[in-house]
Design a protein around this motif. Structure first.
Motif, mmCIF file in Angstrom:
data_model
loop_
_atom_site.group_PDB
_atom_site.id
_atom_site.type_symbol
_atom_site.label_atom_id
_atom_site.label_comp_id
_atom_site.label_asym_id
_atom_site.label_seq_id
_atom_site.Cartn_x
_atom_site.Cartn_y
_atom_site.Cartn_z
ATOM 1 N N THR B 61 0.840 -1.193 0.000
ATOM 2 C CA THR B 61 0.000 0.000 0.000
ATOM 3 C C THR B 61 0.876 1.243 0.000
ATOM 4 O OG1 THR B 61 -0.103 0.030 2.392
ATOM 5 C CG2 THR B 61 -1.824 -1.183 1.264
ATOM 6 N N GLU B 63 1.265 3.587 2.092
ATOM 7 C CA GLU B 63 2.014 3.853 3.328
ATOM 8 C C GLU B 63 3.173 2.891 3.490
ATOM 9 O OE1 GLU B 63 -1.289 3.370 3.523
ATOM 10 O OE2 GLU B 63 -2.191 5.171 4.373
ATOM 11 N N GLN B 64 2.967 1.669 3.064
ATOM 12 C CA GLN B 64 4.002 0.656 3.293
ATOM 13 C C GLN B 64 5.262 0.926 2.493
ATOM 14 O OE1 GLN B 64 1.824 -2.903 2.445
ATOM 15 N NE2 GLN B 64 1.865 -3.557 4.562
ATOM 16 N N PHE B 66 7.037 3.604 2.660
ATOM 17 C CA PHE B 66 7.987 4.411 3.433
ATOM 18 C C PHE B 66 9.191 3.623 3.947
ATOM 19 C CE2 PHE B 66 4.539 7.529 3.666
ATOM 20 C CZ PHE B 66 5.251 8.619 3.259
ATOM 21 N N PRO B 67 8.992 2.446 4.571
ATOM 22 C CA PRO B 67 10.192 1.716 4.994
ATOM 23 C C PRO B 67 11.095 1.322 3.822
ATOM 24 C CG PRO B 67 8.270 0.838 6.079
ATOM 25 C CD PRO B 67 7.775 1.797 5.068
ATOM 26 N N TYR B 68 10.516 1.130 2.643
ATOM 27 C CA TYR B 68 11.371 0.816 1.492
ATOM 28 C C TYR B 68 12.189 2.035 1.072
ATOM 29 C CZ TYR B 68 8.291 -3.248 0.867
ATOM 30 O OH TYR B 68 7.589 -4.386 1.040
ATOM 31 N N ASN B 158 11.856 5.974 8.784
ATOM 32 C CA ASN B 158 10.409 5.779 8.628
ATOM 33 C C ASN B 158 9.654 6.847 9.400
ATOM 34 O OD1 ASN B 158 8.034 4.618 7.862
ATOM 35 N ND2 ASN B 158 8.037 3.092 9.482
ATOM 36 N N ARG B 161 4.982 10.680 7.118
ATOM 37 C CA ARG B 161 3.789 9.976 6.662
ATOM 38 C C ARG B 161 3.094 10.822 5.605
ATOM 39 N NH1 ARG B 161 5.984 6.793 9.299
ATOM 40 N NH2 ARG B 161 5.334 5.742 11.182
ATOM 41 N N ARG B 297 -4.624 10.180 6.134
ATOM 42 C CA ARG B 297 -3.690 10.024 7.258
ATOM 43 C C ARG B 297 -4.411 9.253 8.343
ATOM 44 N NH1 ARG B 297 -0.041 8.831 10.179
ATOM 45 N NH2 ARG B 297 0.862 10.118 11.810
ATOM 46 N N TRP B 298 -3.755 8.212 8.866
ATOM 47 C CA TRP B 298 -4.380 7.438 9.931
ATOM 48 C C TRP B 298 -4.789 8.367 11.068
ATOM 49 C CZ3 TRP B 298 0.399 3.844 9.612
ATOM 50 C CH2 TRP B 298 0.275 3.050 8.475
ATOM 51 N N GLN B 299 -5.932 8.072 11.668
ATOM 52 C CA GLN B 299 -6.479 9.011 12.648
ATOM 53 C C GLN B 299 -5.703 8.972 13.950
ATOM 54 O OE1 GLN B 299 -10.962 8.469 12.477
ATOM 55 N NE2 GLN B 299 -10.106 6.866 11.218
ATOM 56 N N HIS B 314 -10.697 3.319 10.356
ATOM 57 C CA HIS B 314 -9.270 3.043 10.514
ATOM 58 C C HIS B 314 -8.933 1.662 9.947
ATOM 59 C CE1 HIS B 314 -5.294 3.144 12.301
ATOM 60 N NE2 HIS B 314 -5.537 2.046 12.979
ATOM 61 N N PHE B 315 -9.766 0.688 10.278
ATOM 62 C CA PHE B 315 -9.549 -0.656 9.739
ATOM 63 C C PHE B 315 -9.566 -0.632 8.214
ATOM 64 C CE2 PHE B 315 -9.889 -2.375 13.872
ATOM 65 C CZ PHE B 315 -9.481 -3.683 13.801
ATOM 66 N N VAL B 318 -6.368 1.130 6.771
ATOM 67 C CA VAL B 318 -5.117 0.391 6.966
ATOM 68 C C VAL B 318 -5.070 -0.823 6.055
ATOM 69 C CG1 VAL B 318 -3.803 -0.983 8.598
ATOM 70 C CG2 VAL B 318 -4.692 1.201 9.288
ATOM 71 N N THR B 319 -6.162 -1.570 5.982
ATOM 72 C CA THR B 319 -6.106 -2.801 5.204
ATOM 73 C C THR B 319 -6.156 -2.531 3.708
ATOM 74 O OG1 THR B 319 -8.463 -2.985 5.601
ATOM 75 C CG2 THR B 319 -7.029 -4.346 6.939
#
Lengths: 207, 396
Positions: B61, B63-64, B66-68, B158, B161, B297-299, B314-315, B318-319
């Motif tokens: 996704t 957001e995911q 960012f760590p990359y 990381n 966001r 942005r996650w709440q 939120h669920f 995120v998913t």
């Protein structure tokens, strides 16, 4: 040979770009080419550092044991900031059960696919509650990004301050089961408070 | 002499430098054809650190990613974070709060300082100046301690966001910065005294790896290497993002485009970045750091813990990931080696359709043969150091 400065970027005037020429006094003077005085000048700098560091063992600066930067690990350890993200752990209630309800958010957000959960139900204080039957964290995959902590709706997983003894000779031993991950609430209180603070409502733009 | 050459013919020698040579700072291979000590042919072989960054992004996704991005140019990871976040925000068409912009500038500039310190230190080390390395690594350690107290990690930050940041500045950040920069300036002036007029250092770097400005532009140079050639191009000035247009800083430029100019430009940029951080810390407003847009942005944890509709949403975010409108966007920030661009394509689903990175050091590495042909084998070391090719970014 050197090049004239006649490059501008688009229509931006040079006064706004503020170029600053850094190459100046490039030719060494006779004094510098004599070599010996320059060596002495360099030696003065390194000797100053040496003497200051030596004196720093006898008269250490405030709050430190010595002036040199080195920390004598493992006899001494750094004080790590509260923001530090160490090994992710599961928060354990006082009665030894976990807070986790096996919703699977951390599993789905984990960019390294390190978490796998099998959920189930059990009876606790005359109420049915969901709990993770198994919660496996593959520490050989974990990248310590902290997303699991950020998305968790139950404050059930937290990044602890542990960074030691994570290396193993066998990869199978790096797959942590639930029992190895549980850490009591009391020890994680600071971190949980910190998480509440950094994701609190007043950090969000009010509309 | 010509008789001697006829009677004693020399053969070209092919030399493999790398992939794990101390000079290569990672993994890259040079295939050098030598005539005596003179380089007649030079082939750069990249790709040893290829991890499929762009393909991995397509399977995660928004957001995911960012760590990359932390692992692209792993010396200043914050700049990669900021660049990617700004690109996605351009795609979404949202604007972040003022305080957020200032903190992003501070984080980027601290990362830039740490990268230039590392680069100059490592170059000095490889040319025999071990003392300069020790001094600058101490300075870098101090800067990294600041970044650690800010984001919780030294390398894999990381921190940024989409539409926000992980957390606010720590409380004592300003005092910490003052103390750290004081020590950094001391160490900087010591290294400046040790290296800039050092004859051994100058003999190794001056008039080596020359790149004239017109050719530098033609090769696609950006960043310190282009500025060393005398072109005052800096994305922060030419196309200001965040709050760089409010900051007062100078663009250091060289005159000749050799390795010595690149060294001088980097040294000056350390000072300019410190100035930017100090200004930003002085002007930083108080206020929120995240946008209040639950779809992007996650709440906040307050909402998630207390409101059931927030929890459900939120669920969902995120998913499924955030869903930008279909379209494509290119956004460039000033990385430490030059223009770091992100080209993103969205098809309206929760994952990037394409996430292409313009690595600043790829054109620089490609120009290595142009810069090094005809010079000696020992000149490979300073030239490649000053290019500052980072495998994680070049090979992705």
């Amino acid at each position: 040979m050197s090049y004239e400065l006649n490059y501008t970027i688009g229509s931006i005037p040079l006064e706004k770009l503020k170029p600053k020429k850094v190459r100046k006094n490039i030719e060494l003077t006779l004094w510098e080419r004599l070599y010996i005085p320059e060596i002495v000048r360099g030696m003065i700098i390194t000797t100053r550092h040496f003497v200051q560091n030596m004196a720093g063992f006898i008269f250490p600066p405030n709050g430190k044991k010595r002036r040199v930067f080195t920390v004598y690990y493992p006899e001494e350890k750094l004080t790590i900031p509260i923001a530090y993200r160490g090994r992710p752990v599961l928060v354990m209630r006082e009665d030894g059960t976990e807070r986790c309800v096996a919703c699977g958010l951390c599993e789905s957000i984990c960019p390294a696919f390190a978490i796998s959960i099998v959920g189930g139900e059990r009876r606790r204080e005359n109420e049915m509650e969901r709990y993770p039957v198994t919660y496996t964290l593959d520490m050989s995959r974990c990248v310590y990004c902290g997303f699991c902590e950020e998305v968790c709706p139950k404050e059930a997983i937290a990044m602890s301050d542990e960074y030691e003894e994570l290396a193993e000779r066998d990869r199978n031993r790096m797959i942590y089961p639930k029992e190895k991950l549980l850490v009591s609430e009391k020890r994680l209180k600071n971190r949980i408070d910190y998480v509440r603070k950094i994701y609190s409502k007043n950090n969000y733009n009010a509309k | 002499m010509s008789d001697l050459k006829k009677t004693l013919p020399t053969e070209y020698m092919v030399l493999n430098m790398g992939p794990s040579h101390p000079v290569t700072h990672g993994t890259v291979k040079f295939l050098v054809t030598l005539d005596g000590e003179t380089i007649v042919d030079f082939v750069v072989d990249i790709g040893y650190l290829h991890r499929g960054f762009e393909k991995m992004c397509e399977n995660s996704t928004w957001e995911q990613v960012f760590p990359y991005t932390d692992r692209l140019n792993y010396v200043p990871p914050m700049i990669n974070n900021v660049g990617y976040a700004l690109a996605v925000e351009k795609l979404l068409g949202i604007d972040v709060p003022e305080r957020n912009k200032y903190i992003r500038v501070i984080a980027s500039e601290l990362s830039r300082i740490s990268d230039h310190l590392t680069n100059v230190a490592a170059s000095g080390l490889e040319l025999g100046a071990f003392t300069a390395f020790l001094y600058f690594v101490e300075a870098r350690e101090l800067v990294w301690d600041m970044l650690e107290s800010l984001c919780g990690a030294r390398l894999t930050s990381n921190y940024v966001r989409i539409g926000g940041l992980k957390n606010d500045l720590p409380e004592d950040f300003k005092d910490q910065t003052t103390a750290v920069f004081k020590r950094c300036r001391e160490l900087w002036s010591d290294v400046d005294k040790l290296l800039t007029k050092n004859r051994i250092f100058i003999d190794r770097v001056r008039d080596v790896g020359i790149m004239p400005p017109d050719e530098a532009i033609a090769w696609g140079f950006t960043g310190p290497c282009l500025r060393a050639s005398g072109v005052p191009y800096d994305v922060r000035k030419a196309n200001p993002y965040l709050v760089y247009d409010r900051m007062d800083f100078e663009i250091p430029i060289g005159e000749k485009g050799d390795n010595f100019d690149r060294y001088l430009v980097r040294m000056e940029e350390i000072i300019q970045s410190m100035r930017i951080v100090e200004q930003a810390l002085k002007e930083i407003p108080s206020g929120p750091i995240n946008v209040d847009m639950p779809e992007y942005r996650w709440q906040s944890k307050d909402d998630i813990y207390n409101k059931i509709e927030s929890l459900i949403f939120h669920f969902k975010t995120v998913t499924e990931g955030i869903k930008p409108p279909p379209g494509e966007v290119y956004f460039a920030v000033e990385g430490t080696n030059g223009e770091l661009g992100f080209y993103l394509v969205s098809d309206g689903r929760g994952k990037p359709y394409k996430c292409r990175v313009r690595p600043p050091c790829f054109p620089l590495t490609a120009a290595m043969p142009r810069m090094i042909k005809g010079s000696l084998i020992a000149d490979v070391v300073p030239t490649f150091d000053m290019i500052n090719m980072i495998g994680g970014e070049c090979d992705r």
